[in-house]
Design a protein around this motif. Structure first.
Motif, PDB file in Angstrom:
ATOM      1  N   MET A   1     -33.021 -48.711  50.152  1.00 43.35           N
ATOM      2  CA  MET A   1     -32.225 -47.553  49.741  1.00 43.35           C
ATOM      3  C   MET A   1     -32.176 -46.495  50.841  1.00 43.35           C
ATOM      4  SD  MET A   1     -32.491 -45.561  46.156  1.00 43.35           S
ATOM      5  CE  MET A   1     -32.728 -46.949  45.069  1.00 43.35           C
ATOM      6  N   GLU A   2     -31.082 -45.775  50.925  1.00 40.95           N
ATOM      7  CA  GLU A   2     -30.879 -44.827  52.028  1.00 40.95           C
ATOM      8  C   GLU A   2     -31.773 -43.597  51.875  1.00 40.95           C
ATOM      9  OE1 GLU A   2     -27.317 -42.219  54.043  1.00 40.95           O
ATOM     10  OE2 GLU A   2     -27.032 -43.138  52.088  1.00 40.95           O
ATOM     11  N   GLN A   3     -32.514 -43.293  52.908  1.00 37.71           N
ATOM     12  CA  GLN A   3     -33.358 -42.092  52.871  1.00 37.71           C
ATOM     13  C   GLN A   3     -32.566 -40.926  53.445  1.00 37.71           C
ATOM     14  OE1 GLN A   3     -36.892 -43.096  55.033  1.00 37.71           O
ATOM     15  NE2 GLN A   3     -37.723 -44.259  53.302  1.00 37.71           N
ATOM     16  N   VAL A   4     -32.195 -39.984  52.600  1.00 34.22           N
ATOM     17  CA  VAL A   4     -31.380 -38.879  53.108  1.00 34.22           C
ATOM     18  C   VAL A   4     -32.226 -37.667  53.497  1.00 34.22           C
ATOM     19  CG1 VAL A   4     -29.209 -39.524  52.052  1.00 34.22           C
ATOM     20  CG2 VAL A   4     -30.873 -38.213  50.739  1.00 34.22           C
ATOM     21  N   LEU A   5     -33.420 -37.588  52.904  1.00 30.77           N
ATOM     22  CA  LEU A   5     -34.316 -36.486  53.280  1.00 30.77           C
ATOM     23  C   LEU A   5     -35.645 -37.089  53.671  1.00 30.77           C
ATOM     24  CD1 LEU A   5     -35.068 -33.468  53.396  1.00 30.77           C
ATOM     25  CD2 LEU A   5     -35.703 -33.632  50.991  1.00 30.77           C
ATOM     26  N   GLU A   6     -36.002 -36.861  54.930  1.00 35.66           N
ATOM     27  CA  GLU A   6     -37.234 -37.446  55.424  1.00 35.66           C
ATOM     28  C   GLU A   6     -38.131 -36.349  55.955  1.00 35.66           C
ATOM     29  OE1 GLU A   6     -35.691 -40.704  58.050  1.00 35.66           O
ATOM     30  OE2 GLU A   6     -37.864 -41.139  58.026  1.00 35.66           O
ATOM     31  N   ILE A   7     -39.327 -36.318  55.410  1.00 35.99           N
ATOM     32  CA  ILE A   7     -40.267 -35.294  55.855  1.00 35.99           C
ATOM     33  C   ILE A   7     -41.480 -35.996  56.395  1.00 35.99           C
ATOM     34  CG2 ILE A   7     -41.843 -33.508  54.992  1.00 35.99           C
ATOM     35  CD1 ILE A   7     -39.457 -32.876  53.015  1.00 35.99           C
ATOM     36  N   SER A   8     -41.823 -35.661  57.656  1.00 40.58           N
ATOM     37  CA  SER A   8     -42.981 -36.369  58.187  1.00 40.58           C
ATOM     38  C   SER A   8     -43.985 -35.411  58.811  1.00 40.58           C
ATOM     39  CB  SER A   8     -42.545 -37.425  59.196  1.00 40.58           C
ATOM     40  OG  SER A   8     -41.680 -36.871  60.137  1.00 40.58           O
ATOM     41  N   ARG A   9     -45.183 -35.546  58.342  1.00 41.43           N
ATOM     42  CA  ARG A   9     -46.363 -34.831  58.857  1.00 41.43           C
ATOM     43  C   ARG A   9     -46.137 -33.320  58.979  1.00 41.43           C
ATOM     44  NH1 ARG A   9     -50.240 -38.204  62.342  1.00 41.43           N
ATOM     45  NH2 ARG A   9     -51.428 -36.741  61.093  1.00 41.43           N
ATOM     46  N   LEU A  10     -45.520 -32.782  57.947  1.00 39.95           N
ATOM     47  CA  LEU A  10     -45.158 -31.369  57.962  1.00 39.95           C
ATOM     48  C   LEU A  10     -46.396 -30.498  57.728  1.00 39.95           C
ATOM     49  CD1 LEU A  10     -42.474 -29.873  58.176  1.00 39.95           C
ATOM     50  CD2 LEU A  10     -42.428 -29.772  55.690  1.00 39.95           C
ATOM     51  N   SER A  11     -46.563 -29.477  58.600  1.00 42.49           N
ATOM     52  CA  SER A  11     -47.689 -28.546  58.412  1.00 42.49           C
ATOM     53  C   SER A  11     -47.219 -27.123  58.639  1.00 42.49           C
ATOM     54  CB  SER A  11     -48.812 -28.847  59.415  1.00 42.49           C
ATOM     55  OG  SER A  11     -49.320 -30.137  59.172  1.00 42.49           O
ATOM     56  N   LYS A  12     -47.835 -26.213  57.914  1.00 42.42           N
ATOM     57  CA  LYS A  12     -47.493 -24.793  58.090  1.00 42.42           C
ATOM     58  C   LYS A  12     -48.721 -23.970  57.784  1.00 42.42           C
ATOM     59  CE  LYS A  12     -44.875 -21.166  58.516  1.00 42.42           C
ATOM     60  NZ  LYS A  12     -44.187 -20.867  59.787  1.00 42.42           N
ATOM     61  N   LYS A  13     -48.975 -22.981  58.645  1.00 36.99           N
ATOM     62  CA  LYS A  13     -50.074 -22.086  58.269  1.00 36.99           C
ATOM     63  C   LYS A  13     -49.583 -20.645  58.224  1.00 36.99           C
ATOM     64  CE  LYS A  13     -52.175 -22.022  62.895  1.00 36.99           C
ATOM     65  NZ  LYS A  13     -53.408 -22.244  63.625  1.00 36.99           N
ATOM     66  N   PHE A  14     -50.126 -19.913  57.287  1.00 39.96           N
ATOM     67  CA  PHE A  14     -49.884 -18.465  57.217  1.00 39.96           C
ATOM     68  C   PHE A  14     -51.150 -17.815  57.717  1.00 39.96           C
ATOM     69  CE2 PHE A  14     -46.793 -18.890  53.394  1.00 39.96           C
ATOM     70  CZ  PHE A  14     -45.795 -19.296  54.260  1.00 39.96           C
ATOM     71  N   GLY A  15     -51.037 -17.123  58.835  1.00 40.31           N
ATOM     72  CA  GLY A  15     -52.241 -16.578  59.445  1.00 40.31           C
ATOM     73  C   GLY A  15     -53.088 -17.747  59.897  1.00 40.31           C
ATOM     74  N   SER A  16     -54.324 -17.794  59.439  1.00 37.98           N
ATOM     75  CA  SER A  16     -55.176 -18.897  59.878  1.00 37.98           C
ATOM     76  C   SER A  16     -55.332 -19.944  58.773  1.00 37.98           C
ATOM     77  CB  SER A  16     -56.547 -18.345  60.288  1.00 37.98           C
ATOM     78  OG  SER A  16     -57.133 -17.703  59.170  1.00 37.98           O
ATOM     79  N   ARG A  17     -54.626 -19.729  57.661  1.00 35.20           N
ATOM     80  CA  ARG A  17     -54.808 -20.633  56.518  1.00 35.20           C
ATOM     81  C   ARG A  17     -53.669 -21.652  56.480  1.00 35.20           C
ATOM     82  NH1 ARG A  17     -53.555 -20.656  51.001  1.00 35.20           N
ATOM     83  NH2 ARG A  17     -52.106 -18.940  51.312  1.00 35.20           N
ATOM     84  N   TRP A  18     -54.056 -22.920  56.419  1.00 38.57           N
ATOM     85  CA  TRP A  18     -53.027 -23.956  56.306  1.00 38.57           C
ATOM     86  C   TRP A  18     -52.533 -23.995  54.871  1.00 38.57           C
ATOM     87  CZ3 TRP A  18     -50.929 -26.356  60.386  1.00 38.57           C
ATOM     88  CH2 TRP A  18     -51.636 -26.293  61.586  1.00 38.57           C
ATOM     89  N   VAL A  19     -51.257 -23.744  54.669  1.00 41.08           N
ATOM     90  CA  VAL A  19     -50.731 -23.791  53.302  1.00 41.08           C
ATOM     91  C   VAL A  19     -50.049 -25.119  53.031  1.00 41.08           C
ATOM     92  CG1 VAL A  19     -50.519 -21.339  52.854  1.00 41.08           C
ATOM     93  CG2 VAL A  19     -48.713 -22.513  54.087  1.00 41.08           C
ATOM     94  N   VAL A  20     -49.637 -25.786  54.092  1.00 43.13           N
ATOM     95  CA  VAL A  20     -49.101 -27.136  53.949  1.00 43.13           C
ATOM     96  C   VAL A  20     -49.724 -27.952  55.074  1.00 43.13           C
ATOM     97  CG1 VAL A  20     -47.069 -28.601  54.122  1.00 43.13           C
ATOM     98  CG2 VAL A  20     -46.919 -26.436  52.904  1.00 43.13           C
ATOM     99  N   ARG A  21     -50.244 -29.115  54.718  1.00 38.47           N
ATOM    100  CA  ARG A  21     -50.988 -29.862  55.733  1.00 38.47           C
ATOM    101  C   ARG A  21     -50.532 -31.308  55.707  1.00 38.47           C
ATOM    102  NH1 ARG A  21     -56.201 -28.339  58.509  1.00 38.47           N
ATOM    103  NH2 ARG A  21     -55.643 -29.465  60.400  1.00 38.47           N
ATOM    104  N   ASP A  22     -49.859 -31.717  56.776  1.00 31.43           N
ATOM    105  CA  ASP A  22     -49.585 -33.138  56.967  1.00 31.43           C
ATOM    106  C   ASP A  22     -48.843 -33.794  55.819  1.00 31.43           C
ATOM    107  OD1 ASP A  22     -49.982 -34.451  59.217  1.00 31.43           O
ATOM    108  OD2 ASP A  22     -52.035 -35.102  58.830  1.00 31.43           O
ATOM    109  N   VAL A  23     -47.834 -33.126  55.321  1.00 33.47           N
ATOM    110  CA  VAL A  23     -47.098 -33.663  54.176  1.00 33.47           C
ATOM    111  C   VAL A  23     -45.980 -34.574  54.661  1.00 33.47           C
ATOM    112  CG1 VAL A  23     -45.518 -33.062  52.312  1.00 33.47           C
ATOM    113  CG2 VAL A  23     -47.639 -31.786  52.605  1.00 33.47           C
ATOM    114  N   SER A  24     -45.931 -35.793  54.147  1.00 35.12           N
ATOM    115  CA  SER A  24     -44.850 -36.714  54.483  1.00 35.12           C
ATOM    116  C   SER A  24     -44.318 -37.340  53.207  1.00 35.12           C
ATOM    117  CB  SER A  24     -45.352 -37.850  55.386  1.00 35.12           C
ATOM    118  OG  SER A  24     -45.948 -37.323  56.547  1.00 35.12           O
ATOM    119  N   PHE A  25     -43.028 -37.316  53.047  1.00 36.97           N
ATOM    120  CA  PHE A  25     -42.407 -38.081  51.967  1.00 36.97           C
ATOM    121  C   PHE A  25     -40.928 -38.150  52.256  1.00 36.97           C
ATOM    122  CE2 PHE A  25     -42.170 -33.721  50.522  1.00 36.97           C
ATOM    123  CZ  PHE A  25     -40.932 -33.624  49.904  1.00 36.97           C
ATOM    124  N   SER A  26     -40.236 -38.950  51.484  1.00 33.70           N
ATOM    125  CA  SER A  26     -38.797 -38.996  51.695  1.00 33.70           C
ATOM    126  C   SER A  26     -38.102 -39.107  50.338  1.00 33.70           C
ATOM    127  CB  SER A  26     -38.424 -40.167  52.590  1.00 33.70           C
ATOM    128  OG  SER A  26     -38.898 -41.353  52.011  1.00 33.70           O
TER     129      SER A  26
END
Lengths: 566, 307
Positions: free
Chosen positions: B1-26
């Protein structure tokens, strides 16, 4: 480009939808109208014959001209009493020193207003210094009395009561020379009547002076301006040393050019002619006679060029009688009473506030209310969003400037047609040229857009960085007023040195681009001799403004495009 | 099936705190993907990164094959959505808001605007200023805006916030239809488990910024062990509990003064029923739907999470 245009359309749509936009544009027009009305009232109060309101003891208003006539009559009566008692005192003082027998003919001495012993002054009696001083003071008062009587007889005001009047009458100038003339006549007459009589030379002098006085009286009746100028030159010949005559003749030549029919206020024309004379003399001697201070260092090349330009402009304006009532007030009072400029500043202040509000809200308001989300989720890069926003607020700046120009032209055409329609006279390499007043005003409006854009980008920068509407708008409007006041204060110091590196020294670029605007010249002359036509100042200011705009703009883009929107 | 949204190893920190860590899905075309997690788990942060509000500190997002940093406009061209609450210009009407949004997409056909307005059932009040709308109405206009440009990826952050039950049902139907009939990839975030269960084909569960797992609803239900839940109505609950504990030893989910709820394999149901009927008087027996909530609690270790 298509995306930017779409953002631009949306932003303009939003701005047009905001009540504050229309409210402030309306206030701007009202401010122009209000400032025009106030300046008009002030000018009327300062220039009109009927401005003063007088009341008699019953509280009824009286005609101010009639009132002034009465006052002059009272002044004359007072003067007569003063002279009478002075004469009495003179006689007493004199007689305490010299017995009547010694004075020779004491009878004649009493012939003049009951005063005795006067003749003794002329036969070389041993009068004290105090006595002869008293005599000369009294002679001065007697001459003034004759002038007052002449004025009253011809309905001319005495001692420049209409000094600020635009209802000029060249005959008021009589108060400048007539007292001196009469004083000279009185001394000779006294000598002839009470003293040893006149020698041949003195008799000829008296005849000439009396002829001049007769002529003055004749001109008062005929009101012939040409004759008056001739008479003034003749009077100058009578009183001045021959070495000053060259300058004096040049003075009258210019005066005749500047006021060929005597319809302009003589005080204005004389002021301009004096300025021209100083500039000419400075160029001739290669020394600055204009700024004062008595420095006798040679002029620099820049100064020489500037003086040449200023001289060309002054002469051109003089020869074309390019003056207005407002110029006259400005010249005479030493403050700028340029109605167009005053109205423009009033309108400009409102326009700047509108731009600060719109630019300050551009990012901050959207982030505060969250409506920025519907922009961010659209497939438009952030720099395009910001560009569209800048373009929309700039459009308001342009439209506002045009509206302001229209309002200024309308209000000035209504109230100050004479100053509005004066062309802008400027000089290039010592050659005077003129710019049609409409072209000039349009260019001036165009130039004023540059500082407006700097304010716009400043508010936008705060908006992008701070992202809360209230502090952004507060800060930017506060900064505007502080820079405005600081800029006004800066006009009081010379524009060179460290001052030129202050950011707000350049926010009235239009003053620098059009340095020969009369009100700017007046401001400059009265601000420690500051020069308005300093070479390179326009370029410097333009670059300075451009650098400021770039810094503000870059910070705004950087902050808006790179920072997270949480 | 066609993957139209692909997220790989997404990380984000606010200040020094990681709020999203290594998120992957499609997310595939034609499916409704549930993004499930408690408040503060990082759902909205992930969505904001997808929608271009936040720049990831690591990882990448591809939408229809376009990188959403380097090919931002192409990536965003066919994505629609709501982030948190739909915030639009309060001083404009719903329709004016839609027109302005459409302009940014270069698409301003009035017919399409009417169509989406009808779809969300706002045709009566779309001409009113937004400040007069209730939260639910704003939510509907938000959905209309998200659908306006016919996106093939639809991202809705807590879309049922403020909607009345009928609104929730309508939205569910709209989303299912879009996904299953028009092949739109839908990503819906929520902390409301029951809603997800009815709406989604697959769910990803995120907690403390970490994606705990992605599975389809059927698999998720099986994950819990294949047991089913039955409610036994009985006369004497304490006696029944004692008996069950003694004789049966299975899992007692809950009990009140009239019934006990048991989780047990289907095969055991007759035996337990006979036992209870004989010893304590069985009044009734009702199968309880096995809920996602159970699975969720099981996966996340239960506890602190459910709003």
């Amino acid at each position: 480009m298509r995306k930017i245009a779409a953002v631009y359309r949306n932003e303009l749509y939003k701005i047009c939808h905001r009540a504050v936009t229309w409210l402030l544009l309306g206030v701007m027009v009202l401010a122009v109208l209000g400032a025009g009305g106030l300046v008009g009232l002030a000018m009327k109060a300062m220039t009109s014959r009927s401005s003063g309101v007088y009341y008699d003891e019953n509280g009824n208003a009286v005609d101010p001209v009639e009132q002034r006539r009465k006052e002059l009559q009272e002044q004359i009566n007072g003067q007569k009493k003063f002279i009478e008692s002075g004469m009495k005192r003179l006689t007493e003082e004199y007689e305490t020193f010299i017995t009547p027998e010694e004075t020779g003919d004491g009878v004649g001495a009493f012939a003049l207003g009951g005063a005795g012993g006067l003749g003794g002054l002329f036969v070389g009696g041993p009068a004290t210094e105090g006595v002869s001083q008293l005599y000369y003071d009294l002679t001065y008062n007697r001459a003034q009395l004759r002038t007052m009587e002449l004025c009253l007889a011809h309905g001319i005001d005495y001692f420049g009561w209409y000094a600020f009047s635009t209802d000029y009458d060249f005959r008021t100038e009589v108060t400048q020379i007539y007292p001196t003339l009469q004083q000279m006549i009185l001394v000779l007459e006294d000598k002839q009547d009470f003293g040893p009589g006149l020698d041949e030379g003195e008799a000829a002098q008296l005849a000439m002076q009396e002829a001049l006085a007769k002529k003055v009286e004749g001109i008062m009746r005929s009101q012939n301006y040409e004759e008056w100028l001739d008479l003034e030159i003749a009077f100058a010949r009578l009183t001045l040393e021959p070495e000053y005559m060259e300058g004096t003749e040049r003075f009258y030549e210019l005066l005749r050019k500047g006021n060929p029919d005597g319809s302009l206020n003589p005080a204005l024309v004389q002021q301009v002619v004096t300025d021209i004379g100083n500039l000419e003399q400075s160029l001739k001697d290669d020394v600055d006679h204009v700024s004062g201070g008595g420095a006798s260092v040679p002029l620099t090349d820049d100064q020489r060029a500037e003086f040449r330009d200023r001289l060309a402009v002054k002469t051109y304006r003089l020869e074309h009688q390019a003056y207005s009532a407002a110029n006259i007030l400005s010249e005479m009072m030493g403050i700028s009473v340029d109605p167009y400029n005053i109205c423009r500043q009033a309108g400009m202040a409102v326009l700047v506030i509108l731009i600060l509000l719109l630019a300050g809200g551009a990012v901050a308001q959207e982030t505060s209310t969250g409506s920025i989300k519907s922009l961010i989720i659209a497939p438009v890069r952030r720099w395009k969003i910001l560009t569209g926003k800048i373009a929309a607020v700039s459009t308001v700046a342009v439209v506002g400037t045009l509206l302001l120009l229209g309002a200024l032209l309308a209000v000035n055409a209504l109230f100050f047609r004479d100053s509005l329609t004066l062309p802008y006279v400027y000089a290039l390499d010592g050659q005077a040229r003129e710019l049609h007043f409409l072209v000039f005003r349009a260019l001036e409006a165009l130039v004023s857009l540059a500082p407006l854009m700097v304010y716009l980008l400043f508010a936008l920068m705060l908006s992008a960085v701070i992202r809360h509407t209230a502090p952004v708008v507060g800060l930017s409007i506060g900064a505007y007023f502080i820079t405005y006041l600081a800029g006004e204060m800066l006009t009081m110091v010379p524009s060179s040195g460290v001052v030129r590196f202050l950011p707000f020294a350049h926010l009235s670029l239009e003053h620098m681009v059009f340095p020969f605007v009369e009100s700017n010249v007046v401001t400059a002359i009265f601000s420690a001799g500051g020069s308005v036509t300093e070479k390179g100042s326009v370029l410097f200011s333009s670059v300075y403004l451009a650098v400021m705009a770039l810094c503000f703009g870059w910070t705004a883009y950087d902050s808006f495009c790179r920072r997270d929107i949480k | 099936m066609e993957q139209v949204l692909e997220i790989s190893r997404l990380s984000k920190k606010f200040g020094s705190r990681w709020v999203v860590r290594d998120v992957s899905f499609s997310v595939n075309a034609g499916e409704v993907f549930g993004f499930l997690g408690p408040n503060g788990a990082g759902k909205t942060t992930v969505i904001k990164m997808i929608m271009g509000f936040l720049t990831p500190d690591a990882g990448r997002i591809q939408i229809n094959g376009f990188d959403n940093i380097r090919q931002y406009e192409k990536a965003m061209e066919r994505i629609g959505g709501i982030v948190e609450n739909p915030e639009m210009y309060k001083e404009f009407s719903g329709r004016q808001n839609l027109v302005m949004y459409a302009r940014l997409h270069g698409k301003t056909a009035a017919a399409r605007i009417d169509e989406v307005v009808r779809l969300v059932g706002m045709e009566q009040r779309i001409g009113e200023k937004l400040r007069k709308y209730s939260l639910g109405m704003k939510q509907r206009v938000g959905v209309a805006q998200a659908l306006l440009h016919r996106p093939n990826v639809l991202i809705l952050d807590e879309p049922t916030n403020g909607l009345d039950p009928a609104g929730v049902r309508d939205l569910r139907d709209i989303l299912k239809r879009l996904a299953h009939e028009q092949g739109v990839a839908v990503l819906v975030s929520s902390h409301m488990l029951a809603e997800m269960e009815l709406m989604c084909d697959r769910v990803g569960i995120i907690e403390n910024g970490v994606l705990r797992g992605v599975m389809d609803i059927g698999a998720l239900l099986r994950e819990a062990g294949g047991e089913e839940v039955y409610r036994y109505e009985i006369d004497d609950v304490p006696k029944a509990l004692a008996l069950l504990g003694e004789v049966w030893g299975g899992s007692i989910r809950s009990s009140d003064n009239r019934s006990v709820v048991l989780a047990l394999p289907r095969a055991q149901v007759p035996a337990v029923s006979r036992l209870l009927a004989a010893e304590v008087g069985l009044l009734g027996l009702a199968p309880q739907q096995k809920s996602l909530e159970d699975a969720f609690i099981q996966i996340t270790g239960g506890g602190n999470v459910i709003a």
